[in-house]
Design a protein around this motif. Structure first.
Motif, PDB file in Angstrom:
ATOM      1  N   LYS B 107       0.851  -1.178   0.000  1.00  0.00           N
ATOM      2  CA  LYS B 107       0.000   0.000   0.000  1.00  0.00           C
ATOM      3  C   LYS B 107       0.887   1.228   0.000  1.00  0.00           C
ATOM      4  O   LYS B 107       1.865   1.288   0.730  1.00  0.00           O
ATOM      5  CB  LYS B 107      -0.841  -0.022   1.286  1.00  0.00           C
ATOM      6  N   VAL B 108       0.542   2.198  -0.835  1.00  0.00           N
ATOM      7  CA  VAL B 108       1.199   3.501  -0.782  1.00  0.00           C
ATOM      8  C   VAL B 108       0.212   4.433  -0.089  1.00  0.00           C
ATOM      9  O   VAL B 108      -0.920   4.602  -0.567  1.00  0.00           O
ATOM     10  CB  VAL B 108       1.537   4.020  -2.190  1.00  0.00           C
ATOM     11  N   ALA B 109       0.614   4.986   1.027  1.00  0.00           N
ATOM     12  CA  ALA B 109      -0.323   5.778   1.829  1.00  0.00           C
ATOM     13  C   ALA B 109       0.283   7.122   2.188  1.00  0.00           C
ATOM     14  O   ALA B 109       1.434   7.200   2.609  1.00  0.00           O
ATOM     15  CB  ALA B 109      -0.683   5.017   3.101  1.00  0.00           C
ATOM     16  N   VAL B 110      -0.493   8.168   2.006  1.00  0.00           N
ATOM     17  CA  VAL B 110      -0.082   9.522   2.394  1.00  0.00           C
ATOM     18  C   VAL B 110      -0.834   9.877   3.673  1.00  0.00           C
ATOM     19  O   VAL B 110      -2.054   9.719   3.746  1.00  0.00           O
ATOM     20  CB  VAL B 110      -0.402  10.533   1.272  1.00  0.00           C
ATOM     21  N   SER B 111      -0.116  10.323   4.683  1.00  0.00           N
ATOM     22  CA  SER B 111      -0.762  10.679   5.954  1.00  0.00           C
ATOM     23  C   SER B 111      -1.136  12.160   5.971  1.00  0.00           C
ATOM     24  O   SER B 111      -0.839  12.897   5.032  1.00  0.00           O
ATOM     25  CB  SER B 111       0.174  10.365   7.117  1.00  0.00           C
ATOM     26  N   GLU B 112      -1.757  12.578   7.034  1.00  0.00           N
ATOM     27  CA  GLU B 112      -2.151  13.981   7.277  1.00  0.00           C
ATOM     28  C   GLU B 112      -3.121  14.531   6.231  1.00  0.00           C
ATOM     29  O   GLU B 112      -4.282  14.752   6.535  1.00  0.00           O
ATOM     30  CB  GLU B 112      -0.912  14.899   7.393  1.00  0.00           C
ATOM     31  N   LEU B 113      -2.661  14.705   4.991  1.00  0.00           N
ATOM     32  CA  LEU B 113      -3.531  15.260   3.944  1.00  0.00           C
ATOM     33  C   LEU B 113      -4.787  14.422   3.727  1.00  0.00           C
ATOM     34  O   LEU B 113      -5.760  14.891   3.133  1.00  0.00           O
ATOM     35  CB  LEU B 113      -2.784  15.309   2.605  1.00  0.00           C
ATOM     36  N   THR B 114      -4.729  13.160   4.137  1.00  0.00           N
ATOM     37  CA  THR B 114      -5.829  12.229   3.833  1.00  0.00           C
ATOM     38  C   THR B 114      -6.777  12.030   5.002  1.00  0.00           C
ATOM     39  O   THR B 114      -7.714  11.235   4.903  1.00  0.00           O
ATOM     40  CB  THR B 114      -5.256  10.856   3.450  1.00  0.00           C
ATOM     41  N   THR B 115      -6.530  12.737   6.115  1.00  0.00           N
ATOM     42  CA  THR B 115      -7.363  12.463   7.294  1.00  0.00           C
ATOM     43  C   THR B 115      -8.650  13.288   7.292  1.00  0.00           C
ATOM     44  O   THR B 115      -9.592  12.950   7.993  1.00  0.00           O
ATOM     45  CB  THR B 115      -6.588  12.772   8.588  1.00  0.00           C
ATOM     46  N   LEU B 116      -8.681  14.368   6.488  1.00  0.00           N
ATOM     47  CA  LEU B 116      -9.872  15.226   6.544  1.00  0.00           C
ATOM     48  C   LEU B 116     -10.612  15.209   5.212  1.00  0.00           C
ATOM     49  O   LEU B 116     -10.334  14.387   4.344  1.00  0.00           O
ATOM     50  CB  LEU B 116      -9.458  16.656   6.941  1.00  0.00           C
ATOM     51  N   LEU B 117     -11.585  16.065   5.062  1.00  0.00           N
ATOM     52  CA  LEU B 117     -12.428  16.139   3.857  1.00  0.00           C
ATOM     53  C   LEU B 117     -12.877  14.727   3.447  1.00  0.00           C
ATOM     54  O   LEU B 117     -13.415  13.984   4.266  1.00  0.00           O
ATOM     55  CB  LEU B 117     -11.693  16.866   2.709  1.00  0.00           C
ATOM     56  N   CYS B 118     -12.663  14.373   2.171  1.00  0.00           N
ATOM     57  CA  CYS B 118     -13.132  13.059   1.704  1.00  0.00           C
ATOM     58  C   CYS B 118     -12.450  11.901   2.425  1.00  0.00           C
ATOM     59  O   CYS B 118     -13.013  10.811   2.531  1.00  0.00           O
ATOM     60  CB  CYS B 118     -12.918  12.926   0.198  1.00  0.00           C
ATOM     61  N   GLY B 119     -11.230  12.138   2.911  1.00  0.00           N
ATOM     62  CA  GLY B 119     -10.523  11.078   3.634  1.00  0.00           C
ATOM     63  C   GLY B 119     -11.239  10.694   4.914  1.00  0.00           C
ATOM     64  O   GLY B 119     -11.225   9.533   5.331  1.00  0.00           O
ATOM     65  N   ALA B 120     -11.879  11.669   5.544  1.00  0.00           N
ATOM     66  CA  ALA B 120     -12.593  11.393   6.799  1.00  0.00           C
ATOM     67  C   ALA B 120     -13.847  10.551   6.541  1.00  0.00           C
ATOM     68  O   ALA B 120     -14.165   9.641   7.306  1.00  0.00           O
ATOM     69  CB  ALA B 120     -12.966  12.703   7.485  1.00  0.00           C
ATOM     70  N   SER B 121     -14.552  10.853   5.449  1.00  0.00           N
ATOM     71  CA  SER B 121     -15.797  10.106   5.174  1.00  0.00           C
ATOM     72  C   SER B 121     -15.542   8.808   4.423  1.00  0.00           C
ATOM     73  O   SER B 121     -16.421   7.953   4.358  1.00  0.00           O
ATOM     74  CB  SER B 121     -16.778  10.942   4.348  1.00  0.00           C
ATOM     75  N   ARG B 122     -14.376   8.708   3.780  1.00  0.00           N
ATOM     76  CA  ARG B 122     -14.090   7.520   2.981  1.00  0.00           C
ATOM     77  C   ARG B 122     -12.765   6.902   3.420  1.00  0.00           C
ATOM     78  O   ARG B 122     -11.764   6.965   2.691  1.00  0.00           O
ATOM     79  CB  ARG B 122     -14.047   7.896   1.481  1.00  0.00           C
ATOM     80  N   PRO B 123     -12.736   6.279   4.604  1.00  0.00           N
ATOM     81  CA  PRO B 123     -11.464   5.755   5.111  1.00  0.00           C
ATOM     82  C   PRO B 123     -10.855   4.749   4.133  1.00  0.00           C
ATOM     83  O   PRO B 123     -11.539   3.880   3.621  1.00  0.00           O
ATOM     84  CB  PRO B 123     -11.842   5.097   6.440  1.00  0.00           C
ATOM     85  N   GLY B 124      -9.571   4.898   3.874  1.00  0.00           N
ATOM     86  CA  GLY B 124      -8.873   3.982   2.961  1.00  0.00           C
ATOM     87  C   GLY B 124      -8.953   4.402   1.501  1.00  0.00           C
ATOM     88  O   GLY B 124      -8.192   3.913   0.671  1.00  0.00           O
ATOM     89  N   HIS B 125      -9.873   5.323   1.188  1.00  0.00           N
ATOM     90  CA  HIS B 125     -10.051   5.739  -0.208  1.00  0.00           C
ATOM     91  C   HIS B 125      -8.747   6.230  -0.833  1.00  0.00           C
ATOM     92  O   HIS B 125      -8.335   5.770  -1.900  1.00  0.00           O
ATOM     93  CB  HIS B 125     -11.123   6.827  -0.288  1.00  0.00           C
TER      94      HIS B 125
END
Lengths: 293, 293
Positions: B107-125
């Protein structure tokens, strides 16, 4: 040999090399403090590749809290001398600033393969390894990358990353290299006191005795082998065993407890990790049941 | 236009293209069901690149459980017709088997930027997005990759991945494209009932009213803007607001509650996500305080 310290300069030089048809590019990523294990990787790369790139970078993100990042042995002058001797074309020695100009937010992580063996005792370690190796592959764009089987789990994890992410590099696992008395070569061996150094032989001795036991039939199953490894190693009074495991390789999956190892059709790894004081040593051997068939 | 369905065939063709000096390679990764938003990306790529590659792949690992992977709209024939019209050189349409021959462990995962907005409603997206885009970048090796600002967070996340992992591709964010009445173009708009379609205008209307409010001085701070967005959108009875946020872009960090937006020196994004029934729509505008200075 060129000594290059920035990504930009390396990219320029690699473009030049590629445009002149001086490939394929062989890559040996290391944390430096080179020993004959690294030397064997460089020799193999030299034989197979038009251009050999060695990287030396002690990668902070693969060390856990309380591990030996600060004290990890470093000797740039000696490393460069060895690299020169082995016929390296480009020694890439990036600074921390160059590799991590800002705290890295992106992580490349392999699941499953990283949960056991060293992954269990060193949480986050393999994420640090795959992330930095991914970065280095993107920078160097090698055709071949050489890794020592001393870190067998690392080889399996990196091969998985390469397959899963469609990286075009070919991962070449190379045999573990031992000192004359059997101790697996490691940059961390310098940490050992003379007495620890003597007792550290218990790892390779346990592994070769176990291998002999399997071959001769006195050790039949994974639990028997594991028990044997533990009993040999624990005769060294300073040894604190972290793990002694028998797994399928490179899948790193359990062998069923009642399977006869010599009848399996797959390769098996016998892997141990043992601490002597603060120094953690690992060693392993592969057993190929059908090798002699 | 060539239609290619395997990674191997694509690599062969791209080698041929590169060896003939038909670069640079421009890449537009999509999930298909192309609309004018995609069309604008292809046009821009066509202008700037010697070879334009379009990929169409509905990527299962970026959909969460209960999301619309199975029902995501697909129309290959129509997509290929559009691609041809836009001057695409290579349409890459890999099968699932081709992209994920075995369950992906990496898995390639980016932290921080992905925790809010769509990342918050779509975990793992976003992990699914960065992983597949990383794979596609490794396969296509584009010089330029074009992404629509409709998915502004995706642009920020992919740019972060590219920077952190030293990928050599240049990410080109392209303007969001709207229907004549203001609705942001999206493949998912086809899900909307006529009444939902009417009420969906509340997103773009709220955003442009907010932008006007900031410019004219009637809306001063982030909380005021957020409140305004929510109040406009909630006038649409079918709208269920997921988020209405004001953040720094591309950092996606909070603006302090008492800061006057028009005095900031950084770009700000106003971003909303709203569900109509099962259909989740997103929209955004950028506000550049110093643009007019």
């Amino acid at each position: 040999m060129q000594i290059i310290r920035t990504i930009q300069a390396l990219r320029t030089e690699l473009s030049r090399v590629t445009s002149k048809g001086m490939g394929p590019i062989g890559f040996v990523p290391t944390m430096g403090y080179l020993h004959e294990g690294h030397g064997s990787l460089l020799e193999r790369a030299r034989m197979e590749c038009g251009t050999v790139v060695l990287s030396i970078f002690v990668n902070p993100i693969q060390f856990g809290p309380g591990e030996d990042f600060e004290t990890y042995p470093r000797d740039e002058a000696r490393d460069l001398h060895i690299a020169e001797e082995k016929g390296v074309d480009i020694a890439f020695l990036p600074t921390m600033e160059e590799m991590y100009p800002q705290p890295v937010k992106t992580k490349v992580a392999v699941s499953e393969l990283t949960t056991l063996l060293c992954g269990a005792s060193r949480p986050g370690h393999f994420d640090g390894v795959t992330t930095v190796v991914n970065k280095l592959f993107n920078i160097v764009k090698p055709h071949y990358a050489y890794f020592g089987m001393k870190d067998a789990q690392q080889v399996a994890v990196i091969q998985q990353m390469v397959t899963d992410l469609n990286l075009e590099v070919q991962v070449i696992p190379c045999p573990l290299v031992r000192e004359q008395d059997g101790l697996a070569m490691s940059s961390r061996n310098v940490y050992l006191s003379p007495e620890e150094r003597r007792q550290a032989l218990s790892l390779s001795q346990a592994l070769s005795a176990a291998l002999e036991g399997i071959t001769k039939g006195s050790l039949r199953t994974a639990p028997e082998v594991q028990e044997h490894l533990r009993s040999v190693i624990s005769k060294a009074p300073l040894a604190q065993i972290d793990y002694a495991e028998v797994l399928l390789f490179p899948q790193l999956q359990a062998v069923s407890d009642d399977a006869t190892l010599s009848s399996l059709s797959e390769t098996v790894i016998l892997a141990v990790a043992v601490k002597f004081g603060k120094t953690r040593l690992i060693d392993n051997v592969l057993y190929q049941p059908k090798a002699g068939v």
